[in-house]
Write an enzyme that holds these catalytic residues in place. Structure first.
Site, short mmCIF file in Angstrom:
data_model
loop_
_atom_site.label_atom_id
_atom_site.label_comp_id
_atom_site.label_asym_id
_atom_site.label_seq_id
_atom_site.Cartn_x
_atom_site.Cartn_y
_atom_site.Cartn_z
N SER A 127 0.12 9.41 5.55
CA SER A 127 0.59 8.32 4.67
C SER A 127 1.82 8.69 3.85
CB SER A 127 -0.54 7.91 3.72
OG SER A 127 -0.97 9.01 2.96
N ASP A 131 -0.13 5.13 -6.59
CA ASP A 131 -1.57 4.83 -6.53
C ASP A 131 -2.38 6.12 -6.65
OD1 ASP A 131 -1.74 6.03 -4.00
OD2 ASP A 131 -1.80 4.13 -2.89
N HIS A 144 -0.76 8.65 -3.93
CA HIS A 144 0.63 8.71 -3.45
C HIS A 144 1.67 8.59 -4.55
CE1 HIS A 144 -1.94 7.01 -0.16
NE2 HIS A 144 -1.39 8.04 0.47
#
Ligand SMILES: *[C@@H]1O[C@H](CO)[C@@H](O)[C@H](O)[C@H]1NC(C)=O
Ligand SMILES: *[C@@H]1O[C@H](CO)[C@@H](O)[C@H](O)[C@H]1NC(C)=O
Ligand SMILES: *[C@@H]1O[C@H](CO)[C@@H](O)[C@H](O)[C@H]1NC(C)=O
Ligand SMILES: *[C@@H]1O[C@H](CO)[C@@H](O)[C@H](O)[C@H]1NC(C)=O
Length: 365
Positions: free
Chosen positions: A42, A329, A332
């Site tokens: 991610s 978040d 991240h």
């Protein structure tokens, strides 16, 4: 004015028709350049997971993701751009597109990364595109290139290209999905060895297809992300920190060894561990106000992974000014952090103890 524009458009249209058909799709080879191919998780996924069958735990294609730069959600796990987006910009390449759903021109680069992916097939199996399958997609792309450009041009393209890989974090989080006791019966060193072993196989396969220039990220400080802060459920901070430290110590040694085995193999390492830890612990030194809590999320430190309200928990808070935050978040970083890290990686000064090229050097054809 309008009429003139119209004529220019028609000319441009005819000009493209005059180019031989074979170069219509993969047309980037007219100018010498180093393309950018991206693999990983991610930290690098530009939206591939939007096109696979998975759950919202492995997606970020809703607001407020993407709001800062793109103004719409792209699938990036961030408010804006990621490291590969900045690197493409510094290398004067177009933004590198996701492999899915379908692209026409592979000659400037492709991004195969998938949120939640690991080096091990078992990591989040069935919900992500594992590194090994990203390699499979890369090989299909290579076949397509050879069909369009021929063997020699394809080999030149792939050997001039730079390959960025961010992998491992999910392999170390995944065994703790239920509880922290996995490593009471498994050796941490052995497990890290298996992760790096699988990464090595992928590196070798890319090398066998011509790849020579690689950029690797060290793991971020996994124990310092908001989801791992005290008060959040299901955290195994001690274990995850220890695994990340082992990985980050082993990876550089391993790459040095690989360099002595694979002729022409070059690489650069981004020290995401120290770069991020400094910003988490001393945010104001780097222009941030908040280093520990997420801008978007709920619970202690915004550590519940609920940004956007689409992952089961519907309530979440969003900060007023995302530029003040290190984390967007619960897992991240923000675009602003990625921008700083990308600039550091691009210009990183090699020293004798760590003789890695910076990314700028790797892009010189
Ligand atoms: C992982 O999965 C790929 C298919 O995606 C397969 O080719 C490979 O053999 C698997 N590797 C291991 C170590 O299980
Ligand atoms: C924790 O997970 C392990 C498997 O990794 C399992 O054997 C064990 O029973 C679990 N313990 C608890 C308390 O759930
Ligand atoms: C790759 O991972 C699998 C587990 O998915 C493991 O069995 C295998 O030994 C690993 N390969 C290497 C070279 O470490
Ligand atoms: C948001 O924060 C950044 C960094 O602290 C600051 O430069 C900017 O002025 C702030 N914007 C607003 C609208 O307050």
């Amino acid at each position: 004015m309008a009429a003139l524009k119209f004529h220019v458009l028609i000319l441009a249209f005819w000009a493209t028709l005059l180019i031989p058909c074979s170069s219509l799709g993969d047309s980037g080879l007219k100018k010498r350049h180093a393309a950018l191919y991206v693999f990983g998780d991610s930290l690098f996924d530009p939206g591939n997971n939007n096109y696979i069958s998975t759950t919202n735990d492995y997606k970020a294609d809703w607001s407020p993701y993407g709001e800062t730069f793109f103004k719409y959600p792209t699938g990036r796990f961030c408010d804006g751009r990621l490291i590969p987006d900045f690197i493409a910009e510094y290398a004067k390449l177009p933004i590198v597109p996701a492999f899915y759903p379908r692209i026409v021109d592979y000659t400037y680069g492709v991004n195969f990364a998938s949120g939640g992916a690991g080096a091990l097939n078992e990591t989040h199996k069935g919900f992500v595109i594992p590194l090994n399958y990203q390699l499979h997609n890369f090989k299909n792309m290579e076949k397509h290139l050879r069909h369009n450009l021929g063997d020699a041009k394809t080999y030149t393209l792939l050997s001039n290209a730079v390959y960025l890989i961010s992998i491992g974090g999910n392999d170390y989080f995944a065994p703790f999905a239920t509880n922290c006791s996995f490593f009471e019966t498994h050796s941490q060193e052995e497990y890290v060895g298996i992760v790096i072993g699988n990464l090595t196989n992928v590196i070798k396969e890319i090398y066998n297809n011509g790849g020579r220039k690689f950029g690797f990220t060290k793991l971020p400080p996994l124990g310092l992300v908001p989801s791992q802060r005290p008060g959040n459920k299901g955290t195994c901070v001690k274990e995850v920190t220890s695994l990340a430290n082992i990985h980050n110590a082993v990876l550089p040694k391993h790459l040095e060894k690989l360099k002595s085995k694979l002729q022409g193999f070059k690489y650069s390492i981004a020290k995401l561990d120290t770069y991020l830890t400094e910003r988490i612990n001393k945010p104001s030194k780097y222009g941030f106000k908040e280093g520990k809590s997420a801008c978007c999320g709920s619970g202690p430190y915004g550590g519940i992974y609920s940004c956007g309200g689409k992952r089961g928990v519907t309530k979440y808070q969003l900060c007023a000014n995302v530029s003040e935050y290190v984390f967007f978040d619960s897992f991240h970083p923000t675009e602003r952090v990625y921008q700083q890290l990308s600039m550091l990686w691009w210009n990183q000064v090699p020293n004798t103890k760590e003789p890695y090229s910076n990314l700028k050097e790797l892009f010189e054809v």
